[in-house]
Scaffold this motif. Sequence first.
Motif, short mmCIF file in Angstrom:
data_model
loop_
_atom_site.label_atom_id
_atom_site.label_comp_id
_atom_site.label_asym_id
_atom_site.label_seq_id
_atom_site.Cartn_x
_atom_site.Cartn_y
_atom_site.Cartn_z
N HIS A 49 64.34 22.36 48.58
CA HIS A 49 63.12 21.56 48.56
C HIS A 49 62.00 22.36 47.90
N ILE A 50 61.01 21.65 47.38
CA ILE A 50 59.81 22.28 46.84
C ILE A 50 58.76 22.28 47.94
N ASP A 51 58.19 23.43 48.22
CA ASP A 51 57.22 23.56 49.31
C ASP A 51 55.83 23.17 48.81
N PHE A 52 55.56 21.86 48.83
CA PHE A 52 54.27 21.38 48.34
C PHE A 52 53.12 21.76 49.28
N VAL A 53 53.41 21.90 50.56
CA VAL A 53 52.35 22.21 51.52
C VAL A 53 51.67 23.54 51.19
N ASN A 54 52.48 24.53 50.80
CA ASN A 54 51.94 25.86 50.49
C ASN A 54 51.82 26.12 48.99
N MET A 55 51.87 25.05 48.21
CA MET A 55 51.85 25.24 46.77
C MET A 55 50.54 25.83 46.26
N HIS A 56 49.45 25.62 47.02
CA HIS A 56 48.17 26.18 46.57
C HIS A 56 48.22 27.70 46.50
N THR A 57 49.00 28.34 47.39
CA THR A 57 49.10 29.80 47.34
C THR A 57 49.88 30.24 46.10
N TYR A 58 50.89 29.45 45.75
CA TYR A 58 51.64 29.74 44.53
C TYR A 58 50.72 29.68 43.32
N PHE A 59 49.91 28.63 43.25
CA PHE A 59 49.05 28.48 42.08
C PHE A 59 47.93 29.50 42.03
N ASP A 60 47.46 29.96 43.19
CA ASP A 60 46.48 31.05 43.17
C ASP A 60 47.06 32.27 42.46
N TYR A 83 48.04 34.50 34.80
CA TYR A 83 47.63 34.03 33.47
C TYR A 83 46.40 34.80 33.01
N ARG A 84 45.45 34.95 33.91
CA ARG A 84 44.19 35.59 33.56
C ARG A 84 44.37 37.06 33.23
N VAL A 85 44.99 37.79 34.17
CA VAL A 85 45.04 39.24 34.02
C VAL A 85 45.96 39.67 32.88
N THR A 86 47.09 38.97 32.69
CA THR A 86 48.00 39.39 31.63
C THR A 86 47.43 39.11 30.24
N THR A 87 46.70 38.01 30.10
CA THR A 87 46.08 37.72 28.80
C THR A 87 44.98 38.73 28.52
N GLN A 88 44.22 39.07 29.54
CA GLN A 88 43.16 40.06 29.37
C GLN A 88 43.73 41.43 28.97
N LEU A 89 44.77 41.85 29.66
CA LEU A 89 45.36 43.16 29.38
C LEU A 89 46.01 43.20 28.00
N ALA A 90 46.59 42.07 27.58
CA ALA A 90 47.17 42.02 26.24
C ALA A 90 46.11 42.23 25.17
N LEU A 138 40.25 32.19 28.57
CA LEU A 138 41.23 31.25 28.04
C LEU A 138 42.47 31.17 28.94
N GLY A 139 42.92 32.32 29.44
CA GLY A 139 44.06 32.33 30.35
C GLY A 139 43.78 31.54 31.60
N ARG A 140 42.58 31.71 32.12
CA ARG A 140 42.20 30.97 33.33
C ARG A 140 42.14 29.47 33.06
N ALA A 141 41.47 29.07 31.99
CA ALA A 141 41.32 27.64 31.69
C ALA A 141 42.69 27.00 31.46
N HIS A 142 43.57 27.72 30.78
CA HIS A 142 44.90 27.19 30.48
C HIS A 142 45.68 26.95 31.77
N ALA A 143 45.60 27.90 32.70
CA ALA A 143 46.31 27.77 33.96
C ALA A 143 45.67 26.71 34.86
N GLU A 144 44.36 26.67 34.88
CA GLU A 144 43.67 25.73 35.77
C GLU A 144 43.97 24.28 35.42
N GLN A 145 44.15 23.99 34.13
CA GLN A 145 44.44 22.60 33.78
C GLN A 145 45.83 22.18 34.27
#
Length: 232
Positions: free
Chosen positions: A79-90, A96-103, A206-213
């Motif tokens: 099953h997909i754990d939708f209840v705790n999915m917000h922690t996954y997306f955090d 997305y943010r940190v890896t794009t910045q470091l690159a 850009l990394g943040r905006a891309h992930a947030e959408q």
Amino acid sequence: MNDTAPTTERKRGSGVKMVYDLLRDEILDLDLPPGSLIDEAQLAERLKVSRTPIREALVRLAGEGLISTLPNRSTLVSHIDFVNMHTYFDALVLMYRVTTQLAARYHRVEDLDIIRGHQAEFAAAVQAQDALAMIATNAAFHLAIAEAGRNPYFTSLFKRLLDEGRRILRLYYQSYEDRLPQRFVDEHADMIAAIVARDTDRAEQLGRAHAEQIVQQIQKFLTGGERLTIKL
């Protein structure tokens, strides 16, 4: 007689890979929905193989968290754990943010060719409306960016998150009826430009905006909790 053993071994190995690839695609593409029962006998009949490669493939899929075995030994698509999915997306948005910045800060010239190559493959998958290819090439693109950031811990975590979230991304592409807007290809191009320019602030934004959408597009599948805000 001596010539048959290697052939048999190759066929056996090929059988496991065939079963694994097929089941993995069916699970990730949601052809086998979460909670679906996996019947070894029916699979053996459908795929015209013995149960041995099926069981080996199921072990691999269980290791990836795509299937679960119940106490009664029934095997189900996890099953997909939708209840705790917000922690996954955090965690995903942060990567997305940190890896794009470091690159943008640490990339080498040779990294750019690899990143651009994956971008071309992603653009082709979008054009072909091939959802599984979009998911795979998108992951390869962002992991190449992570590699360019030269932090193996972030790269490892990002890969794990992308692997675990492939069914969520399948839902994401389904929400667009597999016709992903061109703007997402363009967003990748903007990320590359920021990395090339070594503009770390722009790359992180850009990394943040891309992930947030992505998060916003599948909010209907999420429940509860405030999103975590982290300043880099």
